[in-house]
Design an enzyme around this catalytic site. Structure first.
Site, PDB file in Angstrom:
ATOM      1  N   ASN A  54      -1.099  16.609   2.628  1.00  0.00           N
ATOM      2  CA  ASN A  54      -0.300  15.669   1.846  1.00  0.00           C
ATOM      3  C   ASN A  54      -0.032  16.274   0.470  1.00  0.00           C
ATOM      4  O   ASN A  54      -0.807  17.106   0.018  1.00  0.00           O
ATOM      5  CB  ASN A  54      -1.091  14.361   1.628  1.00  0.00           C
ATOM      6  CG  ASN A  54      -1.282  13.604   2.913  1.00  0.00           C
ATOM      7  OD1 ASN A  54      -0.363  13.460   3.692  1.00  0.00           O
ATOM      8  ND2 ASN A  54      -2.492  13.126   3.133  1.00  0.00           N
TER       9      ASN A  54
ATOM     10  N   ARG B 118      -8.614  11.285  -8.133  1.00  0.00           N
ATOM     11  CA  ARG B 118      -7.681  12.017  -7.249  1.00  0.00           C
ATOM     12  C   ARG B 118      -6.939  10.963  -6.435  1.00  0.00           C
ATOM     13  O   ARG B 118      -7.239  10.750  -5.277  1.00  0.00           O
ATOM     14  CB  ARG B 118      -8.490  12.946  -6.324  1.00  0.00           C
ATOM     15  CG  ARG B 118      -7.666  13.828  -5.422  1.00  0.00           C
ATOM     16  CD  ARG B 118      -8.493  14.323  -4.245  1.00  0.00           C
ATOM     17  NE  ARG B 118      -8.958  13.259  -3.401  1.00  0.00           N
ATOM     18  CZ  ARG B 118      -8.374  12.860  -2.270  1.00  0.00           C
ATOM     19  NH1 ARG B 118      -7.302  13.447  -1.848  1.00  0.00           N
ATOM     20  NH2 ARG B 118      -8.878  11.874  -1.551  1.00  0.00           N
TER      21      ARG B 118
ATOM     22  N   LYS C 262      -6.112  -1.498  -1.029  1.00  0.00           N
ATOM     23  CA  LYS C 262      -6.898  -1.266   0.185  1.00  0.00           C
ATOM     24  C   LYS C 262      -7.588  -2.554   0.637  1.00  0.00           C
ATOM     25  O   LYS C 262      -7.655  -2.850   1.821  1.00  0.00           O
ATOM     26  CB  LYS C 262      -7.944  -0.186  -0.117  1.00  0.00           C
ATOM     27  CG  LYS C 262      -8.346   0.533   1.111  1.00  0.00           C
ATOM     28  CD  LYS C 262      -8.167   2.009   0.954  1.00  0.00           C
ATOM     29  CE  LYS C 262      -8.268   2.654   2.299  1.00  0.00           C
ATOM     30  NZ  LYS C 262      -8.233   4.098   2.229  1.00  0.00           N
TER      31      LYS C 262
ATOM     32  N   TYR D  29       0.865  -1.191   0.000  1.00  0.00           N
ATOM     33  CA  TYR D  29       0.000   0.000   0.000  1.00  0.00           C
ATOM     34  C   TYR D  29       0.896   1.234   0.000  1.00  0.00           C
ATOM     35  O   TYR D  29       1.972   1.201  -0.589  1.00  0.00           O
ATOM     36  CB  TYR D  29      -1.006  -0.061   1.174  1.00  0.00           C
ATOM     37  CG  TYR D  29      -2.182   0.833   0.884  1.00  0.00           C
ATOM     38  CD1 TYR D  29      -2.994   0.605  -0.225  1.00  0.00           C
ATOM     39  CD2 TYR D  29      -2.443   1.948   1.668  1.00  0.00           C
ATOM     40  CE1 TYR D  29      -4.031   1.458  -0.542  1.00  0.00           C
ATOM     41  CE2 TYR D  29      -3.492   2.806   1.355  1.00  0.00           C
ATOM     42  CZ  TYR D  29      -4.278   2.549   0.238  1.00  0.00           C
ATOM     43  OH  TYR D  29      -5.293   3.405  -0.074  1.00  0.00           O
TER      44      TYR D  29
ATOM     45  N   ASP E 268     -13.491   6.431   3.186  1.00  0.00           N
ATOM     46  CA  ASP E 268     -12.353   6.389   4.112  1.00  0.00           C
ATOM     47  C   ASP E 268     -11.548   7.682   4.102  1.00  0.00           C
ATOM     48  O   ASP E 268     -11.044   8.101   5.136  1.00  0.00           O
ATOM     49  CB  ASP E 268     -11.451   5.197   3.792  1.00  0.00           C
ATOM     50  CG  ASP E 268     -10.338   5.086   4.808  1.00  0.00           C
ATOM     51  OD1 ASP E 268     -10.662   4.973   6.008  1.00  0.00           O
ATOM     52  OD2 ASP E 268      -9.161   5.151   4.427  1.00  0.00           O
ATOM     53  N   ASP E 269     -11.425   8.324   2.928  1.00  0.00           N
ATOM     54  CA  ASP E 269     -10.652   9.579   2.877  1.00  0.00           C
ATOM     55  C   ASP E 269     -11.249  10.600   3.841  1.00  0.00           C
ATOM     56  O   ASP E 269     -10.534  11.333   4.510  1.00  0.00           O
ATOM     57  CB  ASP E 269     -10.695  10.206   1.470  1.00  0.00           C
ATOM     58  CG  ASP E 269     -10.188   9.267   0.420  1.00  0.00           C
ATOM     59  OD1 ASP E 269      -9.236   8.546   0.695  1.00  0.00           O
ATOM     60  OD2 ASP E 269     -10.776   9.243  -0.680  1.00  0.00           O
TER      61      ASP E 269
ATOM     62  N   GLU F 148     -13.532   5.597  -2.690  1.00  0.00           N
ATOM     63  CA  GLU F 148     -12.112   5.870  -2.480  1.00  0.00           C
ATOM     64  C   GLU F 148     -11.575   6.828  -3.537  1.00  0.00           C
ATOM     65  O   GLU F 148     -11.771   6.619  -4.734  1.00  0.00           O
ATOM     66  CB  GLU F 148     -11.363   4.526  -2.581  1.00  0.00           C
ATOM     67  CG  GLU F 148      -9.889   4.597  -2.357  1.00  0.00           C
ATOM     68  CD  GLU F 148      -9.510   4.762  -0.892  1.00  0.00           C
ATOM     69  OE1 GLU F 148     -10.342   4.453  -0.013  1.00  0.00           O
ATOM     70  OE2 GLU F 148      -8.392   5.209  -0.625  1.00  0.00           O
ATOM     71  N   ASP F 149     -10.901   7.864  -3.066  1.00  0.00           N
ATOM     72  CA  ASP F 149     -10.152   8.767  -3.948  1.00  0.00           C
ATOM     73  C   ASP F 149     -10.962   9.347  -5.111  1.00  0.00           C
ATOM     74  O   ASP F 149     -10.455   9.491  -6.233  1.00  0.00           O
ATOM     75  CB  ASP F 149      -8.878   8.068  -4.474  1.00  0.00           C
ATOM     76  CG  ASP F 149      -7.791   8.043  -3.396  1.00  0.00           C
ATOM     77  OD1 ASP F 149      -7.992   8.674  -2.337  1.00  0.00           O
ATOM     78  OD2 ASP F 149      -6.755   7.409  -3.607  1.00  0.00           O
TER      79      ASP F 149
HETATM   80  P1  NAD Z   1      -9.583  21.963   0.321  1.00  0.00           P
HETATM   81  O1  NAD Z   1      -9.076  22.596  -0.930  1.00  0.00           O
HETATM   82  O2  NAD Z   1     -11.009  21.553   0.413  1.00  0.00           O
HETATM   83  O3  NAD Z   1      -9.316  22.971   1.539  1.00  0.00           O
HETATM   84  C1  NAD Z   1      -8.159  23.756   1.691  1.00  0.00           C
HETATM   85  C2  NAD Z   1      -8.475  24.844   2.719  1.00  0.00           C
HETATM   86  O4  NAD Z   1      -7.270  25.541   3.045  1.00  0.00           O
HETATM   87  C3  NAD Z   1      -9.448  25.906   2.220  1.00  0.00           C
HETATM   88  O5  NAD Z   1     -10.360  26.211   3.254  1.00  0.00           O
HETATM   89  C4  NAD Z   1      -8.552  27.114   1.968  1.00  0.00           C
HETATM   90  O6  NAD Z   1      -9.253  28.349   2.136  1.00  0.00           O
HETATM   91  C5  NAD Z   1      -7.512  26.930   3.027  1.00  0.00           C
HETATM   92  N1  NAD Z   1      -6.279  27.640   2.761  1.00  0.00           N
HETATM   93  C6  NAD Z   1      -5.603  27.734   1.591  1.00  0.00           C
HETATM   94  N2  NAD Z   1      -4.519  28.516   1.753  1.00  0.00           N
HETATM   95  C7  NAD Z   1      -4.509  28.907   3.035  1.00  0.00           C
HETATM   96  C8  NAD Z   1      -3.667  29.728   3.814  1.00  0.00           C
HETATM   97  N3  NAD Z   1      -2.580  30.297   3.257  1.00  0.00           N
HETATM   98  N4  NAD Z   1      -3.966  29.932   5.104  1.00  0.00           N
HETATM   99  C9  NAD Z   1      -5.047  29.364   5.662  1.00  0.00           C
HETATM  100  N5  NAD Z   1      -5.890  28.577   4.987  1.00  0.00           N
HETATM  101  C10 NAD Z   1      -5.627  28.355   3.690  1.00  0.00           C
HETATM  102  O7  NAD Z   1      -8.618  20.736   0.592  1.00  0.00           O
HETATM  103  P2  NAD Z   1      -8.914  19.459   1.543  1.00  0.00           P
HETATM  104  O8  NAD Z   1      -9.543  18.358   0.781  1.00  0.00           O
HETATM  105  O9  NAD Z   1      -9.565  19.935   2.784  1.00  0.00           O
HETATM  106  O10 NAD Z   1      -7.432  18.959   1.822  1.00  0.00           O
HETATM  107  C11 NAD Z   1      -6.506  19.787   2.509  1.00  0.00           C
HETATM  108  C12 NAD Z   1      -5.248  19.003   2.767  1.00  0.00           C
HETATM  109  O11 NAD Z   1      -5.540  17.985   3.688  1.00  0.00           O
HETATM  110  C13 NAD Z   1      -4.659  18.320   1.520  1.00  0.00           C
HETATM  111  O12 NAD Z   1      -3.265  18.528   1.500  1.00  0.00           O
HETATM  112  C14 NAD Z   1      -4.961  16.877   1.710  1.00  0.00           C
HETATM  113  O13 NAD Z   1      -3.916  16.069   1.204  1.00  0.00           O
HETATM  114  C15 NAD Z   1      -5.046  16.761   3.202  1.00  0.00           C
HETATM  115  N6  NAD Z   1      -5.952  15.720   3.576  1.00  0.00           N
HETATM  116  C16 NAD Z   1      -7.172  15.679   3.007  1.00  0.00           C
HETATM  117  C17 NAD Z   1      -8.071  14.691   3.363  1.00  0.00           C
HETATM  118  C18 NAD Z   1      -9.458  14.650   2.801  1.00  0.00           C
HETATM  119  O14 NAD Z   1     -10.212  13.783   3.203  1.00  0.00           O
HETATM  120  N7  NAD Z   1      -9.871  15.528   1.920  1.00  0.00           N
HETATM  121  C19 NAD Z   1      -7.713  13.764   4.281  1.00  0.00           C
HETATM  122  C20 NAD Z   1      -6.441  13.854   4.859  1.00  0.00           C
HETATM  123  C21 NAD Z   1      -5.576  14.847   4.505  1.00  0.00           C
END
Ligand code: NAD
Length: 538
Positions: free
Chosen positions: A398, A146, A164, A93, A258-259, A235-236
């Site tokens: 990430n 994604r 997975k 994985y 799961d994400d 997923e993704d």
């Molecule tokens: P998203 O685009 O929905 O949200 C990003 C957020 O960050 C927005 O609210 C944006 O306004 C804010 N932002 C951007 N620039 C900023 C700054 N300079 N200061 C403060 N806030 C700022 O993205 P997401 O899906 O929520 O994912 C965010 C991160 O979390 C990614 O890197 C992703 O890999 C990680 N992540 C996501 C998930 C998921 O389930 N979506 C799970 C684990 C980790």
């Protein structure tokens, strides 16, 4: 052509034992002469595999080797993985599976799982009926939109459901014959694939909107008709689609993402275990998020539920959670907030300075889900250290380059005080003579156990409570010794033991809440164990 000769048994991964076939079996099944003379134990076979694997220097080549083993001898494959999870999970994985998906066209040797493309919308049942197993209970499905942090990988995203589901079996005990990886081919926006004569998926831009939603609806309906006990794990899928699909189906069928939910559960588990090991009530935690998008809401929603479960009112729970987005602190006076952001907007002065807000809000934990690498700068960590004896620093974005800070920065800038966990892995850090092991929120402690509980109880839906209970059960199993080392999840080598305990707690809740489709057994743990897949030739 039906062929039941020994030769065909050797080529059936579910029946094949290779050199472990006894002399009696070799005579009985017509295997004489098909194998070397020695009758070997599964342990000897694993030693050979380990040695053969060492001939490959690149993880991707080790991945290909292990996938071929799965196609050749399923029992030996799962026995190998479970013999040393910390060594083998990263090969089957993340992180290796990301590269495997990118090169899936080159690494895939034999199709595994089902391909369903949007132009086959009216043939989905027929496709599902072609699958040789008739009692499929668990599917992981993606549209490849994604994949991890790697973007649109089209149908090569199938590597993720395959990987997975391997974890569902090896880390949770869900029997492999009840699992099915699926890729929904709705086209790809990956220009390289669109122009590649060897890309074997639909060479059209991704279909979106109503046509996409209708296809997903047809898929769900067909799944339920062909496999009535199915649980679907999405997923993704790209963020907006992921949220919409989950919202559309979560109340109607047995499903989860799961994400979104697994990530939220493992992050919550981290905060629960930190509170417990610091001998602090969870209710005393106050969170400040950097980022107010999909990931932030997944995590924050679960934290709200945890606060409520621990006795806070809904309003009190929201008051413990603050958020920053790209336009600054979420406060009531802002007019640009989306509906779902409003509960987290509090009565306060607007601010564009995250570090300064820390001094005012005094969060015990900061959570980075902003995608902005380096956003937790020295001032941020120093301010967290000024208002906390042990500041909790969770950069969750990430991949690693997007992480809001590195493990080393968190430890050095906090003078070794930080409790650190990230979304992407970081190597151990030595600081002032001490070795710090950065924590990592790893969903693998949640979804396989949740899957096992669903499988055993034939649960009819997946509720937030089930995920929260899983989070609490994981947190309970983090020891003081783990915590001392910097870990906020249990040791991955104990995964099966941890999963049994988590599955037991979740199953107990499933029975209590009337969501089970089987009779409640006297001893739930024994019941779970009796349903688990244990790789063995007997
Ligand atoms: P998203 O685009 O929905 O949200 C990003 C957020 O960050 C927005 O609210 C944006 O306004 C804010 N932002 C951007 N620039 C900023 C700054 N300079 N200061 C403060 N806030 C700022 O993205 P997401 O899906 O929520 O994912 C965010 C991160 O979390 C990614 O890197 C992703 O890999 C990680 N992540 C996501 C998930 C998921 O389930 N979506 C799970 C684990 C980790």
């Amino acid at each position: 052509m039906e062929d039941n000769t020994g030769y065909s048994i050797l080529r059936n991964p579910r029946l094949n034992k290779g050199t472990a076939f006894t002399y009696e079996e070799r005579e009985k099944y017509g295997l004489l002469g098909m194998l070397p003379n020695a009758v070997e134990t599964i342990e000897t076979q694993i030693s050979r595999i380990t040695e053969q694997l060492e001939n490959f220097s690149k993880p991707i080549d080790q991945y290909i080797y292990l996938m071929q083993l799965l196609e050749n001898n399923e029992t030996l494959f799962f026995k190998t993985i479970t013999s040393d999870p910390s060594k083998f999970l990263p090969l089957v994985y993340t992180p290796t599976v990301g590269e495997a998906c990118q090169k899936f066209g080159l690494v895939s040797r034999r199709p595994r799982g089902l391909h369903i493309s949007i132009d086959q919308k009216d043939q989905i049942k027929e496709i599902l009926r072609n699958w040789p197993e008739k009692d499929v209970r668990f599917t992981v499905v993606t549209d490849g939109g994604r994949i991890l942090g790697l973007g649109d990988l089209g149908i090569f995203g199938l590597g993720i459901p395959i990987g997975k589901l391997i974890l569902y079996t090896s880390c949770g005990g869900v029997p492999p014959e009840h699992t099915l990886p699926i890729i929904l081919d709705v086209g790809t926006n990956n220009e390289e694939f669109l122009n590649d004569p060897l890309y074997p998926g639909l060479k059209i831009k991704r279909i979106r909107g109503k046509e996409f939603d209708d296809f997903v609806a047809a898929f769900v309906a067909a799944m339920y008709e062909v496999f009535p006990k199915i649980c679907i794990q999405w997923e993704d899928f790209p963020g907006v689609d992921a949220i919409r699909i989950l919202e559309t189906y979560r109340e109607k069928i047995c499903t989860f993402n799961d994400d979104i939910q697994g990530t939220a559960a493992i992050a919550t588990a981290g905060f629960i275990s930190i509170s417990r090991l610091m001998k602090k009530s969870f209710k005393e935690q106050r969170f400040l998020f950097m980022g107010a998008g999909a990931a932030a809401f997944g995590i924050a929603d679960m934290l709200v539920k945890k606060f409520q479960r621990d006795g806070l009112s809904r309003e009190e729970a929201y008051n413990q959670i603050w958020m920053f987005d790209v336009n600054g602190l979420l406060v009531k006076s802002r007019s640009d907030l989306a509906e779902h952001q409003l509960p987290f907007a509090h009565e306060s002065e607007p601010s564009n300075n995250f570090a300064e807000s820390i001094l005012k809000i005094k969060p015990t934990a900061i959570v980075g889900v902003s995608t902005v690498g380096g956003a937790f700068n020295q001032q941020v960590i120093e301010n967290m250290s000024a208002v906390n004896e042990r500041p909790i620093i969770f950069p969750y974005s990430n991949p690693t380059s997007h992480s809001e800070c590195t493990a080393e920065q968190a430890y050095v800038w906090s003078n070794g005080k930080a409790i650190f966990a990230s979304g992407s892995p970081f190597a151990p850090v030595e600081f002032e003579g001490r070795l710090f092991t950065p924590g990592q929120g790893n969903n693998v402690f949640i979804f396989p156990a949740l899957g096992m509980a669903i499988f055993a109880t034939e649960a009819t839906s997946v509720t937030d409570e089930m995920l929260l209970i899983a989070a609490e059960a994981v947190a309970e199993q983090v020891t003081a010794a783990d915590f001392e080392k910097g870990l906020i999840c249990p040791n991955v080598n104990d995964i099966l033991k941890v999963s049994i305990n988590v599955a037991e707690k979740v199953a107990e809740h499933v029975f209590e809440s009337g969501l089970a489709n089987v009779e409640r057994p006297v001893n739930i743990k024994d019941f779970i164990k009796s349903k688990m897949y244990i790789p063995s030739y007997n």
